[in-house]
Scaffold this active site. Structure first.
Site, mmCIF file in Angstrom:
data_model
loop_
_atom_site.group_PDB
_atom_site.id
_atom_site.type_symbol
_atom_site.label_atom_id
_atom_site.label_comp_id
_atom_site.label_asym_id
_atom_site.label_seq_id
_atom_site.Cartn_x
_atom_site.Cartn_y
_atom_site.Cartn_z
ATOM 1 C CB CYS A 135 -0.956 -0.012 1.196
ATOM 2 S SG CYS A 135 -2.004 -1.460 1.319
ATOM 3 C CG ASP A 181 -6.877 -1.571 -5.236
ATOM 4 O OD1 ASP A 181 -7.206 -0.479 -4.749
ATOM 5 O OD2 ASP A 181 -5.743 -2.061 -5.092
ATOM 6 C CG HIS A 213 -6.082 -1.243 -1.480
ATOM 7 N ND1 HIS A 213 -5.172 -0.914 -2.458
ATOM 8 C CD2 HIS A 213 -5.616 -0.700 -0.333
ATOM 9 C CE1 HIS A 213 -4.197 -0.196 -1.926
ATOM 10 N NE2 HIS A 213 -4.438 -0.054 -0.635
#
Length: 245
Positions: A135, A181, A213
């Site tokens: 991330c 996502d 995600h």
């Protein structure tokens, strides 16, 4: 942007059970978690772990331990100097990501990454460094995958990465993406493919269906598909490092 800025989905997911076995040290004023292999067969190679917005929390430490279990000395610096998003805030939904992220831009984060790389090379004697970015951390893998800083890179569901970051890489980069996502969307994934193809470097993007995600670090371990996908994301990183590091 090659991936959108961190958003609410970056602060969701599941806490993983387990007791980290690495050690916490202070490196040049930065809290740093280090996982050391029991049999260090890759003594001159190591992994720099650049975390999601939760920093030094259990899920990330357990992943560090797994990289160490696969023979790589692994170093996780606190990119946020104890200003990370707390898991309590995640549970309560009391997170303003756009406001929080203002305090953690390259001017704040780059120096921590740079000093960690210096420590790994000069103090730990590491000759080649692979970097994983989950991330938030993914952008900084791209930013340092050049000029002899990082040798090999891996992203899992990246956020905040720019096309300029990707276009400037000087080493192999592997990306693991989630089908669902809003940060690394289908369009941005395809745009990233175009950018990477122009770099002249080896690259790879794997897409896993049915996951969202954050799955590679905060997926639900009780859900068989999410558990499998998380394991596949990890195996992708290890296979990439074993090939190119």
């Amino acid at each position: 942007m090659a991936s959108n800025a961190p958003s609410a989905c970056c602060a969701s997911g599941f806490k993983h059970e387990g007791t980290p076995v690495g050690k916490l040290e202070t490196i040049d004023g930065v809290n740093t978690y280090i996982g050391t292999p029991s049999a260090n067969k890759k003594a001159d190679k190591a992994v720099l772990f650049l975390s999601d917005i939760f920093g030094l929390f259990n899920n990330n430490k357990l992943l560090v331990d797994e990289y160490a279990n696969n023979g790589y000395l692994t170093v996780l610096p606190d990119l946020f100097r104890e200003g990370q998003i707390s898991t309590d805030d995640m549970d309560n939904g009391k997170i303003n990501i756009p406001e929080w992220i203002k305090g953690y831009q390259p001017d704040n984060v780059d120096p921590i990454v740079a000093k960690t790389i210096k420590y790994m090379r000069e103090t730990l004697g590491v000759k080649k460094i692979a970097a994983v970015g989950y991330c938030f951390g993914a952008r900084y893998v791209s930013r340092f995958l050049k000029d002899g800083q990082i040798d090999v890179g891996y992203h899992a569901h990246p956020s905040g990465t720019t096309h300029e970051d990707l276009a400037a890489i000087q080493g192999p980069l592997s990306i693991c993406a989630a089908e669902i996502d809003p940060v690394f969307t289908t369009q941005l994934r395809h745009e990233s493919e175009v950018t990477l193809a122009k770099t002249g470097q080896a690259w790879q993007i794997n897409l896993l269906s049915g996951v969202v995600h954050g799955f590679a670090v905060r997926g639900d371990p009780k859900d068989p598909h999410q558990k499998w996908a998380k394991e596949q994301a990890f195996c992708q990183a290890i296979a990439w490092f074993d090939r190119y590091l």
